[in-house]
Each structure stands twice: as structure tokens, then as C-alpha cells.
Scaffold this active site. Structure first.
Site, PDB file in Angstrom:
ATOM      1  N   ASP A 120      -0.970   2.345  -5.361  1.00 59.99           N
ATOM      2  CA  ASP A 120      -1.005   0.921  -5.690  1.00 59.99           C
ATOM      3  C   ASP A 120      -2.317   0.534  -6.364  1.00 59.99           C
ATOM      4  O   ASP A 120      -3.344   1.166  -6.136  1.00 59.99           O
ATOM      5  CB  ASP A 120      -0.816   0.091  -4.422  1.00 59.99           C
ATOM      6  CG  ASP A 120      -1.884   0.388  -3.380  1.00 59.99           C
ATOM      7  OD1 ASP A 120      -1.895   1.517  -2.850  1.00 59.99           O
ATOM      8  OD2 ASP A 120      -2.721  -0.487  -3.100  1.00 59.99           O
ATOM      9  N   ASN A 135      -9.454   3.465  -1.295  1.00 66.53           N
ATOM     10  CA  ASN A 135      -9.920   4.443  -0.304  1.00 66.53           C
ATOM     11  C   ASN A 135      -9.131   5.753  -0.307  1.00 66.53           C
ATOM     12  O   ASN A 135      -9.681   6.814  -0.008  1.00 66.53           O
ATOM     13  CB  ASN A 135      -9.925   3.826   1.096  1.00 66.53           C
ATOM     14  CG  ASN A 135     -11.006   2.783   1.233  1.00 66.53           C
ATOM     15  OD1 ASN A 135     -12.059   2.863   0.601  1.00 66.53           O
ATOM     16  ND2 ASN A 135     -10.754   1.778   2.042  1.00 66.53           N
ATOM     17  N   HIS A 146       0.823  -1.212   0.000  1.00 70.28           N
ATOM     18  CA  HIS A 146       0.000   0.000   0.000  1.00 70.28           C
ATOM     19  C   HIS A 146       0.858   1.263   0.000  1.00 70.28           C
ATOM     20  O   HIS A 146       0.356   2.345  -0.268  1.00 70.28           O
ATOM     21  CB  HIS A 146      -0.903  -0.021   1.240  1.00 70.28           C
ATOM     22  CG  HIS A 146      -2.322   0.369   0.995  1.00 70.28           C
ATOM     23  ND1 HIS A 146      -2.923   0.383  -0.237  1.00 70.28           N
ATOM     24  CD2 HIS A 146      -3.286   0.777   1.864  1.00 70.28           C
ATOM     25  CE1 HIS A 146      -4.173   0.768  -0.122  1.00 70.28           C
ATOM     26  NE2 HIS A 146      -4.420   1.023   1.147  1.00 70.28           N
ATOM     27  N   ASN A 177      -6.743   6.324   4.065  1.00 70.59           N
ATOM     28  CA  ASN A 177      -8.167   6.614   3.901  1.00 70.59           C
ATOM     29  C   ASN A 177      -8.528   8.083   4.051  1.00 70.59           C
ATOM     30  O   ASN A 177      -9.653   8.473   3.741  1.00 70.59           O
ATOM     31  CB  ASN A 177      -8.987   5.794   4.897  1.00 70.59           C
ATOM     32  CG  ASN A 177      -8.841   4.306   4.660  1.00 70.59           C
ATOM     33  OD1 ASN A 177      -8.225   3.868   3.691  1.00 70.59           O
ATOM     34  ND2 ASN A 177      -9.409   3.521   5.543  1.00 70.59           N
TER      35      ASN A 177
END
Length: 187
Positions: free
Chosen positions: A91, A112, A19, A66
Site C-alpha cells: 500500500d 515499515n 495495509h 514491520n
């Protein structure tokens, strides 16, 4: 001024996870340009580099993935940066490991960090550079997979992807994004 944004999560726990590939590209550019991210404001770490083509800001939002839009939106408002002058690196589960996909707009596609950006920028028309991390193996949950580190076998591919992504960003400083897309998509 142009703004290059790498998405990820702050802290040692997430440092080399799938991530955080956006953060890795920013770190690579900062190293290549001798522009360490020493400024802390707008819920992020950033630096400003005076490149021959333009003044460029590198940003790593520290809000966790997020909430990335909180950092990006505040910084863009403060410096009056237009949407056309940003690129967001992150990613992508739907691309093979290490493959690049560049786009000028689109939905969040379940990401997100991008959802947060769209929400805070009020628009989904901004340059994106997605780096493939492939799908998790059968039975593994997506959150567990994206917060996992790359395997030894994947590291050479991801190192190459980081370098190609940095090259795409550098090319964007002097060429229209459409030309950058044509040059770097799918490699």
C-alpha cells in the site's frame, strides 16, 4: 524462479484493511492460478506455481508488516532467489486510491514493511508495485487509517486495482520489468 510478495498483517483483525492490499493481490493470483498458499515455512505462507513462463512462488509474510524482511530474506536465501527476480506489492499513502506505481528501486518512503525488507536484503534495488490508498482524513492518525477497512465507495476501485496488479505481475513473468512499468504505471 520468480517470487511475488504481498505485504500485510496476518489474522482476521487485519484481513480487509488498507495495509493488507498486498495480501489481497497474492490471494487473487493464488485463486486465478489454482495455487493455494498451503505451505508454511520461513515465517510465511506460500505456494509454488509452474507457469508457462517460469516457476513462480507467491508469498505472504506472517511476521506482521514491520518484520516482513525476516520472512522474505530467509526464503530468498534458502531458494537462492536473486533481487531481480522478486516483486513486492504494498500500500502507498501518497497515491490516489487504486492507482498503481511501479518502480525498480527506492527508499522505504516511511513504509515499515519496506524498511524491514531493505534491512534484511541489504539492498533497496528490488521491483515494487505500490497500490494507492490515499491519505487519511484530517485529524486521523496514519496507523489508525491503514488498519481501517475500505469504504463501500472505495471497494470497486480497489477490486480493479487488485486485478490490474495481478495483470502486471503476470506480464512481468514474460517481459522485462521496465516494459511492465511503462504499461502499468499510473493506471
Amino acid at each position: 524462479m520468480k517470487l511475488i510478495i504481498g505485504l500485510g498483517n496476518p489474522g482476521k483483525t487485519y484481513e480487509d484493511t488498507r495495509h493488507n492490499i498486498g495480501f489481497k493481490v497474492i490471494d487473487y493470483l493464488a485463486s486465478q492460478w489454482n495455487a493455494p498458499l498451503t505451505q508454511s515455512k520461513f515465517k510465511g505462507m506460500y505456494s509454488v506455481s509452474h507457469r508457462p513462463e517460469d516457476k513462480v512462488m507467491l508469498l505472504k509474510p506472517l511476521t506482521y508488516m514491520n518484520l516482513s524482511g525476516e520472512s522474505v530474506g530467509a526464503l530468498m536465501d534458502y531458494y537462492n532467489i536473486e533481487l531481480k527476480d522478486i516483486i513486492v506489492i504494498y500500500d502507498d499513502l501518497d497515491l490516489p486510491t487504486g492507482q498503481l506505481r511501479l518502480r525498480q528501486k527506492g527508499s522505504a518512503g516511511g513504509h515499515n514493511g519496506i524498511k524491514s525488507l531493505i534491512q534484511h536484503l541489504g539492498n533497496q534495488e528490488f521491483n515494487r508495485l505500490r497500490i494507492g490508498i490515499s491519505r487519511p482524513p484530517a485529524g486521523m492518525k496514519v496507523p489508525d487509517y491503514v488498519l481501517q477497512r475500505f469504504s463501500k465507495e472505495e471497494i470497486p476501485e480497489m477490486t480493479a486495482a487488485i486485478k490490474k496488479s495481478a495483470a502486471a505481475c503476470e506480464t512481468w513473468l514474460s517481459k522485462p520489468y521496465v516494459e511492465v512499468m511503462n504499461e502499468f504505471n499510473g493506471i
